[in-house]
Scaffold this active site. Structure first.
Site, short mmCIF file in Angstrom:
data_model
loop_
_atom_site.label_atom_id
_atom_site.label_comp_id
_atom_site.label_asym_id
_atom_site.label_seq_id
_atom_site.Cartn_x
_atom_site.Cartn_y
_atom_site.Cartn_z
N GLU A 169 0.81 -1.23 0.00
CA GLU A 169 0.00 0.00 0.00
C GLU A 169 0.85 1.28 0.00
OE1 GLU A 169 -2.63 -0.36 3.35
OE2 GLU A 169 -3.78 -1.98 2.43
N GLU A 352 -5.48 -8.52 1.09
CA GLU A 352 -6.09 -8.12 2.37
C GLU A 352 -7.57 -7.83 2.13
OE1 GLU A 352 -4.40 -4.79 4.55
OE2 GLU A 352 -2.37 -5.52 4.14
O1 IFM Z 1 -4.04 -2.89 9.36
C1 IFM Z 1 -3.98 -2.38 8.07
C2 IFM Z 1 -2.83 -3.00 7.30
O2 IFM Z 1 -1.61 -2.79 7.94
C3 IFM Z 1 -2.73 -2.39 5.92
N1 IFM Z 1 -4.01 -2.44 5.25
C4 IFM Z 1 -5.16 -1.97 5.95
C5 IFM Z 1 -5.25 -2.64 7.31
C6 IFM Z 1 -6.50 -2.15 8.07
O3 IFM Z 1 -6.45 -0.78 8.26
#
Ligand code: IFM
Length: 452
Positions: A169, A352
């Site tokens: 990200e 994710e």
């Molecule tokens: O916890 C975070 C993760 O580190 C990166 N993506 C989003 C998640 C939730 O906010």
């Protein structure tokens, strides 16, 4: 509470990868056995983290990794996604910290012993503080330091790693960290945000070349987060605002990878807010990828702010997660179809997806039915995207266990496993059991067809 997929679902095919994900700073703890990072510094600044907490102990994973691997294995997953803390494996002088590297090597070997594929992220936001003191991601030299770190790690760990992602990200490390100012190091400056984004993408491109050389059999790529940008009304101004937001927050990170250029919005920024881009940078960034990781949580609604720019409209109507994020599964299908139409994508992994909920333990159980429903709906959204022609090879639930949720501290729980931070006891939530049963239904289906 069950998660059920259609008997002929593409997600039940044996080559679809199911996994759970974490990140170093969020779970590891044992801060004294690594170099300090920008998040240690940020946590020490009053008012930065909502509950005043830090990552010094977190889930104590560095001391409990053996039981955590057993926990992961008990879920029946195919893969585990985690990140390496740069400052645990590389010393200040650039040499390898053998004890730190051995920690990850042992973890990888334990995963291998359970037949669990390791999806390793090299940078999940924990930049060593000494590099920050030298300018951090604002300093172009950091991109080259990153490539060197990627080189050392991939030479040492090589094919023990099934997949390397360069960055997690970059939107967060650039925009949230240098424009919104809510992530470390907490700066609010558009020019700096755009410059950091560029250096991160450059770091990615440089590291990809190294990874392809050192780990040619691994799946090498990058993880981006996406949020579909919807207009708050049907007015032309709001529609334009949402399009700008999409370019600024989504396309800014993906378009350079596939087209070697930034979105048109770049030329609309005043020249003193544009990043400096050296000759040849865009070609370095546009490296071939073996996979693209897509992180998805919610959509975002935008309106025109009256000054030729966009501002987001926070959701108020339920269903919302504990983060205040709208539960909007259709957005996952939408974003997958959209990027698939725009770019020649490699295989996609949903790296994710998950929800924070106000979980509590009652009589030894955590009944997180809303999270179960969240996973059910989002897995269906993935199925829809596959049926519409997107190649998606895997799905990772965020997160394996409750952990340090950045500026929110420990108050927001994303885990499918509950963590009692006083005792460090782990308790499977109903969502973990539902996912485990869903994964197991694959094996059952496989056995049935093998016995036919
Ligand atoms: O916890 C975070 C993760 O580190 C990166 N993506 C989003 C998640 C939730 O906010």
């Amino acid at each position: 509470m069950k998660i059920s997929l259609a008997a002929d679902s593409a997600l039940l095919k044996p080559d679809f990868t199911f996994g759970v994900a974490t990140a170093s700073f969020q779970i590891e703890g044992a801060a004294n056995s690594r170099l300090p990072c920008i998040w240690d510094t940020f946590c020490a600044e009053p008012g930065r983290i909502k509950d005043g907490s830090d990552g010094l102990v977190a889930c104590d994973h560095v001391n409990r990794w053996r039981e955590d691997v057993e926990l992961i294995a008990s879920l029946g997953v195919d893969a585990y996604r985690f990140s390496i803390a740069w400052g645990r494996v590389i010393n200040r002088d650039g040499s390898i910290n053998q004890a730190g590297l051995d920690f990850y090597r042992q973890l990888l070997e334990a995963l291998q012993a359970h037949n669990i594929k390791a999806f390793v992220t090299l940078y999940h936001w924990d930049l060593p503080q000494y590099l920050q003191d030298n300018g951090g991601w604002l300093n172009r030299a950091t991109a080259f330091k990153f490539a060197d770190y990627a080189d050392k790690v991939s030479r040492a760990l090589g094919d023990k790693v099934y997949s390397y992602a360069t960055l997690n990200e970059p939107f967060c490390s650039a925009y949230l960290s240098y424009e919104a100012g809510i992530h470390a190091p907490g700066v609010q400056n558009r020019k700096q945000g755009r410059q950091v984004a560029h250096h991160l993408l450059l770091a990615h491109g440089l590291a990809m070349t190294v990874l392809r050389r050192n780990a040619p059999r691994a799946l090498n790529g990058i993880v981006l987060n996406f949020s579909p940008c919807h207009p708050a009304s049907t007015s032309d101004a709001d529609i334009r605002a949402a399009r700008m937001a999409d370019q600024y927050h989504n396309q800014w990170y993906i378009q350079p990878l596939f087209e070697g250029r930034y979105p048109e919005l770049l030329s609309e920024l005043p020249s003193n807010e544009q990043p400096e881009i050296a000759a040849g940078d865009m070609a370095i960034i546009a490296q071939p990828l073996d996979f693209l990781g897509v992180n998805y949580y919610t959509r975002t609604v935008y309106r025109d702010n009256g000054k030729g720019w966009f501002s987001d409209v926070p959701p108020t109507t339920p269903p919302l997660t504990d983060m205040g994020w709208e539960i909007y599964p259709a957005g996952l299908t939408e974003i997958l179809l959209d990027i698939n139409k725009r770019y020649p994508l490699p295989p996609v992994y949903i790296t994710e997806n998950g929800a924070a909920m106000p979980d509590t333990v009652q009589q030894g159980m955590v009944q997180d039915s809303e999270r179960v429903a969240y996973f059910q709906q989002h897995l269906q959204a993935v199925e829809h995207a596959i049926s519409a022609g997107v190649r998606i090879d895997g799905y990772f639930a965020w997160s394996l266990m409750d952990n340090f949720e950045w500026a929110e501290g420990y108050a927001k729980r994303f885990g499918i496993v509950y963590v009692d931070y006083t005792t460090q006891q782990r308790v499977l939530k109903a969502s973990a059991i539902a996912l485990r049963d869903c994964f197991a239904s694959r094996t059952a289906a496989d056995n049935k067809s093998a016995n036919k």
